[in-house]
Design a protein around this motif. Structure first.
Motif, PDB file in Angstrom:
ATOM      1  N   GLU A   1       0.829  -1.205   0.000  1.00 50.51           N
ATOM      2  CA  GLU A   1       0.000   0.000   0.000  1.00 50.51           C
ATOM      3  C   GLU A   1       0.865   1.258   0.000  1.00 50.51           C
ATOM      4  OE1 GLU A   1      -3.957  -1.672   2.419  1.00 50.51           O
ATOM      5  OE2 GLU A   1      -2.582  -0.255   3.372  1.00 50.51           O
TER       6      GLU A   1
ATOM      7  N   ARG B   1       2.288   1.635  -3.340  1.00 52.26           N
ATOM      8  CA  ARG B   1       1.195   1.974  -4.261  1.00 52.26           C
ATOM      9  C   ARG B   1       0.908   3.479  -4.223  1.00 52.26           C
ATOM     10  NH1 ARG B   1      -4.110  -0.130  -6.182  1.00 52.26           N
ATOM     11  NH2 ARG B   1      -5.735   1.413  -5.766  1.00 52.26           N
TER      12      ARG B   1
ATOM     13  N   ASP C   1       3.984   0.223  -7.171  1.00 53.42           N
ATOM     14  CA  ASP C   1       3.720  -1.176  -6.807  1.00 53.42           C
ATOM     15  C   ASP C   1       3.750  -2.093  -8.027  1.00 53.42           C
ATOM     16  OD1 ASP C   1       1.339   0.432  -7.311  1.00 53.42           O
ATOM     17  OD2 ASP C   1       0.213  -1.416  -7.018  1.00 53.42           O
ATOM     18  N   SER C   2       3.323  -1.593  -9.172  1.00 56.19           N
ATOM     19  CA  SER C   2       3.296  -2.420 -10.379  1.00 56.19           C
ATOM     20  C   SER C   2       4.694  -2.680 -10.930  1.00 56.19           C
ATOM     21  CB  SER C   2       2.444  -1.750 -11.463  1.00 56.19           C
ATOM     22  OG  SER C   2       2.991  -0.496 -11.827  1.00 56.19           O
TER      23      SER C   2
ATOM     24  N   VAL D   1      -4.700  -4.131  -2.635  1.00 55.13           N
ATOM     25  CA  VAL D   1      -3.475  -4.811  -3.056  1.00 55.13           C
ATOM     26  C   VAL D   1      -3.232  -6.021  -2.167  1.00 55.13           C
ATOM     27  CG1 VAL D   1      -2.435  -2.694  -3.940  1.00 55.13           C
ATOM     28  CG2 VAL D   1      -2.005  -3.382  -1.575  1.00 55.13           C
TER      29      VAL D   1
ATOM     30  N   ASP E   1      -6.648   5.456  -1.981  1.00 58.84           N
ATOM     31  CA  ASP E   1      -6.080   6.262  -3.053  1.00 58.84           C
ATOM     32  C   ASP E   1      -6.249   7.762  -2.810  1.00 58.84           C
ATOM     33  OD1 ASP E   1      -5.299   3.992  -4.500  1.00 58.84           O
ATOM     34  OD2 ASP E   1      -7.294   3.794  -5.358  1.00 58.84           O
TER      35      ASP E   1
END
Length: 551
Positions: free
Chosen positions: A56, A59, A64-65, A120, A454
């Motif tokens: 998190e 992210r 994170d990706s 996530v 977010d």
């Protein structure tokens, strides 16, 4: 003559926690210089599990990706007791006893795991695969990484800090800054110079390890176990084996004789014999690819304080926690980095008073002590410390998800974290209490599915269904000098079917919740008070330690 460099924060140590600190600081536009004595990651993969909360945090920066592909998902890695890989397999060893595990979700017919409470999931990837990504991302954010520099000396005074470091060619640089974040490991020279003591179960034992590849034994992973505790043998041999993915294995054991206990290199023939002993079958010499060996100490120690003057301890320098299936070591350090970074940024940009920095110790030392006690309450390590005494010895085993997503902060940066509340609860047992991680609520923004998470980790945020709080937030920002963004549920974002922001955050239709830059609830009002401007302004000024608020 030494080359003098100026910055705001000096990070000492460039492994996982140091890199995370540089990354988070840079994301807040804080100038940072990181000093690391090595030029690259250790050959030993070390940490392997990264929890949902850690992902998190990454992210929130949109990286994170970019993290490497996971090795496994679905909770703590499975461990089994064996005599050898080829010999008798005995009992599976659970990280958390079933009695202390999560309640069953009657609708789904299964226990609720962290994936129910976050957009996530945690991942399992070796540390040496994560670190290059963090280096790259930190540089992109503006961090100045000085690899190959060993700290020779450092000092601090009322105006700032100074660090002298030297590269392998003997070239010295001097770095001047306002603060130091020491991520220089369990034997931290910086902590030792500060005279900060540590408490906990203490030193347990020294371990030697061999990192290797052996394709002949990879099939033993097919049953789903990735950790193997070797014991119960007639010859008394005890060891531990695990996999780091990509065909890499590690064998670890506690030296028993004086020759083996020294740090002298073990010859290749001896290494391969040790591996054959653990596997329990013949393996040709060319079937074992030796990568490296190492020695390290297994300890449970938490520093008595996490800061002194302008110096802050993070990661192993603050808490030496042994490798465990809860992921409490590296992940606790990354949480340290996330916590101290926004606070240093607020002080350095002049919106918060330096007193805010004292909340780092109040919040993170408590979290580390809880995790220390949880490690040694569980069977993996509990059996090794049965005869020892320490303050948290009789701690009750807490649920895995409560540890990962439900620990509470109590400090001056939180209003309303009642002392009667437990140290940790599952996210579905909290509902937005101050001091807890803001809950994940599915929302929609402009037709896009998002998480409430977010909305956070980019600054102070006030959330409410009542749009009249918008002007209140603007006025509170003006009176404190601490900018707070307002998000109206039913305005900028919409609830999805089955989601209820009021229920999740514990507020009514006119209530509001104030979330800190790290995604933790700082204050909430169940309903809108008569003098909302005064209430929010007072709360924001207090929890942000606003400079303007103190004048």
């Amino acid at each position: 003559m030494s080359n003098i460099n100026k910055t705001s924060v000096i990070v000492v140590g460039g492994s996982l926690v140091g890199l995370s600190t540089a990354l988070f600081l840079s994301s807040w536009k804080v100038p940072v210089i990181l000093l690391e004595r090595h030029h690259s990651s250790s050959l030993h993969p070390r940490a392997i599990g990264y929890t949902t909360r850690t992902i998190e945090c990454f992210r929130s920066l949109g990286i994170d990706s970019r993290l490497p592909v996971t090795q496994w998902k679905g909770g703590p890695p499975r461990r089994i007791t064996i005599e050898s890989l080829a010999g008798k397999w005995q009992d599976e060893k659970l990280w958390t006893p079933k009695a202390a595990g999560p309640p069953e979700d009657k609708k789904a017919g299964r226990p609720k795991g962290p994936e129910e409470f976050s957009p996530v999931a945690g991942i399992a990837t070796a540390q040496d695969k994560i670190e290059p990504v963090l280096r790259e991302c930190a540089i992109e954010q503006g961090a100045d990484l000085r690899l190959g520099y060993t700290v020779a000396s450092w000092s601090q005074n009322e105006q700032g800090v100074t660090v002298a470091a030297m590269d392998r060619d003997g070239v010295e640089i001097v770095v001047e800054g306002k603060y130091i974040v020491a991520c220089d490991g369990a034997r931290s020279p910086i902590r030792e110079k500060l005279g900060i003591q540590r408490d906990g179960v203490g030193h347990l034992k020294a371990l030697r390890s061999i990192l290797f590849r052996c394709p002949q034994i990879d099939h033993y992973l097919n049953k789903g176990f990735v950790q193997f505790q070797i014991e119960g043998r007639e010859d008394g041999f005890e060891a531990f084996m695990t996999t780091y993915g990509e065909g890499r294995w590690a064998l670890m054991w506690n030296p028993v004789d004086k020759l083996e206990a020294t740090k002298d290199a073990i010859d290749e023939a001896t290494q391969k014999d040790m591996i054959r002993k653990a596997v329990g079958e013949e393996i040709p010499d060319n079937g074992i690819d030796l990568i490296t060996t190492g020695e390290w100490e297994l300890s449970g120690l938490v520093a008595d304080k996490f800061s002194s003057g302008r110096v802050f301890l993070a990661g192993d320098a603050a808490h030496a926690l042994p490798p465990n299936r809860g992921g409490y070591g590296a992940n606790t350090g990354i949480a340290d980095a996330h916590n101290i970074s926004w606070k240093l940024a607020a002080v350095l940009n002049g919106t918060s008073r330096p007193e805010l920095l004292a909340t780092y110790d109040a919040e993170r030392r408590s979290a580390a002590m809880v995790r220390h006690d949880q490690i040694f309450t569980r069977e993996d390590y509990g059996r090794h410390v049965a005869g020892l005494e320490w303050a948290g010895k009789n701690a009750k085993i807490l649920d895995d998800v409560a540890m990962e997503l439900g620990q509470i902060y109590r400090s001056g940066a939180v209003i309303g974290a009642d002392e009667s509340l437990p140290l940790a609860k599952r996210p579905d047992e909290w509902n937005g209490q101050p001091g807890t991680r803001a809950p994940h609520v599915p929302l929609r923004r402009g037709g896009e599915a998002i998480s409430s998470l977010d909305l956070f980790c980019h600054g102070w945020v006030l959330v409410s269904k009542d749009g009249t709080w918008r002007v209140t937030a603007q006025q509170a920002s003006g009176t404190t000098g601490t900018e707070v963004a307002f998000v109206q549920v039913g305005g900028e974002v919409e609830e999805t079917e089955g989601s209820n922001i009021g229920e999740s955050f514990g507020i009514g239709e006119t209530g509001a919740v104030l979330v800190r830059p790290d995604g933790y609830v700082a204050w909430r009002s169940l309903t809108k008070p008569v003098d909302a401007v005064a209430s929010l302004g007072s709360a924001l000024g207090q929890v942000s330690y606003a400079v303007k608020n103190s004048t």
